[in-house]
Design a protein around this motif. Sequence first.
Motif, short mmCIF file in Angstrom:
data_model
loop_
_atom_site.label_atom_id
_atom_site.label_comp_id
_atom_site.label_asym_id
_atom_site.label_seq_id
_atom_site.Cartn_x
_atom_site.Cartn_y
_atom_site.Cartn_z
N PHE A 202 5.77 61.93 85.24
CA PHE A 202 4.80 61.77 84.15
C PHE A 202 4.27 60.34 84.13
O PHE A 202 4.97 59.40 84.54
CB PHE A 202 5.44 62.15 82.82
CG PHE A 202 5.68 63.63 82.69
CD1 PHE A 202 4.66 64.48 82.27
CD2 PHE A 202 6.91 64.18 83.02
CE1 PHE A 202 4.86 65.85 82.18
CE2 PHE A 202 7.13 65.55 82.94
CZ PHE A 202 6.09 66.38 82.51
N ARG B 213 8.43 59.09 81.52
CA ARG B 213 9.45 59.72 80.67
C ARG B 213 10.42 60.54 81.51
O ARG B 213 10.09 61.07 82.57
CB ARG B 213 8.79 60.61 79.62
CG ARG B 213 8.15 61.88 80.17
CD ARG B 213 7.59 62.74 79.04
NE ARG B 213 6.57 62.02 78.28
CZ ARG B 213 6.15 62.38 77.07
NH1 ARG B 213 6.65 63.46 76.49
NH2 ARG B 213 5.21 61.68 76.44
N ASP B 214 11.65 60.64 81.00
CA ASP B 214 12.64 61.50 81.61
C ASP B 214 12.37 62.96 81.24
O ASP B 214 11.74 63.26 80.21
CB ASP B 214 14.05 61.14 81.12
CG ASP B 214 14.55 59.83 81.73
OD1 ASP B 214 14.00 59.41 82.77
OD2 ASP B 214 15.48 59.23 81.16
N PHE B 215 12.84 63.86 82.09
CA PHE B 215 12.81 65.29 81.79
C PHE B 215 14.06 65.92 82.39
O PHE B 215 14.82 65.25 83.11
CB PHE B 215 11.54 65.94 82.33
CG PHE B 215 11.28 65.72 83.79
CD1 PHE B 215 11.88 66.51 84.76
CD2 PHE B 215 10.43 64.70 84.22
CE1 PHE B 215 11.65 66.31 86.12
CE2 PHE B 215 10.18 64.48 85.57
CZ PHE B 215 10.80 65.30 86.52
N SER B 216 14.28 67.17 82.11
CA SER B 216 15.46 67.89 82.60
C SER B 216 15.05 68.80 83.75
O SER B 216 14.26 69.72 83.55
CB SER B 216 16.11 68.71 81.49
OG SER B 216 16.59 67.89 80.45
N ASP C 245 13.37 61.32 86.31
CA ASP C 245 11.97 61.04 85.98
C ASP C 245 11.02 61.46 87.10
O ASP C 245 9.84 61.17 87.04
CB ASP C 245 11.77 59.57 85.62
CG ASP C 245 12.09 58.63 86.76
OD1 ASP C 245 12.47 59.10 87.87
OD2 ASP C 245 11.97 57.40 86.57
N ILE D 221 11.40 72.51 85.27
CA ILE D 221 11.73 71.34 84.47
C ILE D 221 11.47 71.66 83.01
O ILE D 221 10.63 72.49 82.67
CB ILE D 221 10.95 70.09 84.91
CG1 ILE D 221 9.46 70.22 84.56
CG2 ILE D 221 11.12 69.82 86.40
CD1 ILE D 221 8.66 68.93 84.79
N VAL E 93 10.51 69.52 79.53
CA VAL E 93 10.07 68.21 79.07
C VAL E 93 9.85 68.27 77.56
O VAL E 93 9.36 69.27 77.03
CB VAL E 93 8.78 67.77 79.80
CG1 VAL E 93 7.65 68.76 79.60
CG2 VAL E 93 8.36 66.37 79.38
N ILE F 87 8.00 66.73 74.15
CA ILE F 87 6.75 66.05 73.81
C ILE F 87 6.65 65.93 72.29
O ILE F 87 7.04 66.85 71.56
CB ILE F 87 5.54 66.80 74.41
CG1 ILE F 87 4.25 66.00 74.23
CG2 ILE F 87 5.43 68.21 73.88
CD1 ILE F 87 3.10 66.53 75.07
N THR G 75 0.62 63.51 77.56
CA THR G 75 1.24 62.95 78.75
C THR G 75 0.68 63.66 79.96
O THR G 75 0.35 64.85 79.89
CB THR G 75 2.78 63.05 78.69
OG1 THR G 75 3.35 62.36 79.81
CG2 THR G 75 3.25 64.50 78.71
N LEU H 116 1.12 64.98 83.76
CA LEU H 116 1.95 65.28 84.91
C LEU H 116 1.20 64.81 86.14
O LEU H 116 0.04 65.16 86.36
CB LEU H 116 2.24 66.78 85.00
CG LEU H 116 3.10 67.23 86.19
CD1 LEU H 116 4.52 66.68 86.08
CD2 LEU H 116 3.11 68.76 86.29
#
Length: 524
Positions: free
Chosen positions: A284, A288-291, A307, A319, A321, A323, A329, A331
């Motif tokens: 992003f 930002r971090d995401f899973s 990230d 993933i 994310v 928000i 944001t 991608l």
Amino acid sequence: MTRIARGAEHVARRSASSRGRLLGPAILFGALLLTAAVTFTACVFDSGFGQDTSVFTPTKPPAFETPLPIPPLAESEVVDGVRVFSLTAQEGQMQFLEGMTTPTWGFDGDYLGPTLRAHRGEKVAVEVTNALPETTTVHWHGMHLPAAMDGGPHQPIESGGRWRPEWRVDQPAATLWYHPHPHGETEEHVLRGLSGMFILDDEHSQSFGLPTEYGVDDVPLIVQDKKFRSDGEFQFDSQGNEVGLLGNVLLTNGAWGAVLDVSTELVRLRILNGSSARTYDFAFDDQRDFSLIATDGGLLEAPHITDHVRLSPGERAEIVVAIAPGTETMLRSLPPDLGDVAVPGAYGGLDEFDVLLLRAADQLRASPPLAERFGDISRFTAVDADNARIFDVQNREINGRRMDMNRIDEVMQVDSTELWEVTNRDLFPHNWHVHDVQFQVLDIDGETPGPELSGWKDTIYLEPRRVYRIMMRFEDYVDDENPYMIHCHLLLHEDEGLMSQFVVSRDEASRNAGPVDPNGGHGH
């Protein structure tokens, strides 16, 4: 400084501080000089000077105002205990670019295809009609199924013909996909638009706090790069690029400059690299971090907080994310780490693209918290292997052989576990896709891979000159006549012969097999 130049600087820094796998100072110096030359050429091309006027070149980025198209869920009916889908491969046309009409192919529409969805344990059938002017096939990428139903080059569907594969879904929930696989023609058929997702559910699909509302907080993303001619038609010629065609327009679900209006606190993105040659590194714009929750074959044991995630052609990642209300944001795809390729810029290693704008409403529906763990994955170890094989990938050959439709290259014994050593001997990108099975990555150059490679995979990027040890088990389907495929999923490479064939047999005589050395390799 252009985005390409920034990417060149990034790659140069990354190469200079590589992990001890470099080719040597002289080669590195030459590679960096070539990278600079490629960067200069790309910047000149970007400015419009000296470019091929028959090819469309964007002069500005898209506005990201086009609502993200969501592929419809395919209709089906249950007949005598079988869930039956139907697909028609057909011609169409689209306006991807303002003022240009592009001839396309699609399933049940002008471009791409509907999302098929089935539950583990169901018996399914797909009635495929070919309304195209030439022969094609439909391969169920990532699916465990009989070889005669696989949809590879040995299951052609003639123009005007029909094909009805049928099988029982018996694998964990996962994001799979379908696409053509005619020998020598796969790249063009995929570039024309023949692709779609096939989502599998199981008893865990509605668990763990996973977003599950299709098209709302559970969103499929088919990401493809394209190159257009000035008359609007797709460009198919890779113009000598070793990896195949690298496009200058990025489509997400068929839209250039797409926006997803977000209505929930968490969003699950099912990302498919549906390109024919390009590798992406998804992240992003605000870092930002995401899973990362799943890869090709299904859920990881636990969410991996990161990230970025790199995907080569054919690979998938799911993933989740978060928000905040009223925010946006983007991608993006950053310049991907291609490993120690000689000239990263020649293979897309300097390129970056905006992919999808996520735009949150001022008020968002609450999402349940994501579970900290999804469950255990039964792990292979080298001592579990019944057989071991070595595969060297070089130019358009596997172990020194190009694809021959009339030759079986490997014989796997049913109910056996295998350990494979796979090495890309070239200094340009390849990847590795195995039909019928999902595999685990045991190690890379003897080192345990990162969490992003800890789950089930059917496709993996091969960094040059590194040894990938992968393990898989062959079960259920015996067929001495109909083969499965192993191939590079860079589709030009596949079309030009970087593919081999194997059958699953009850015969204990398995070619290229021998006693397993847990430390690597095997004897004969």
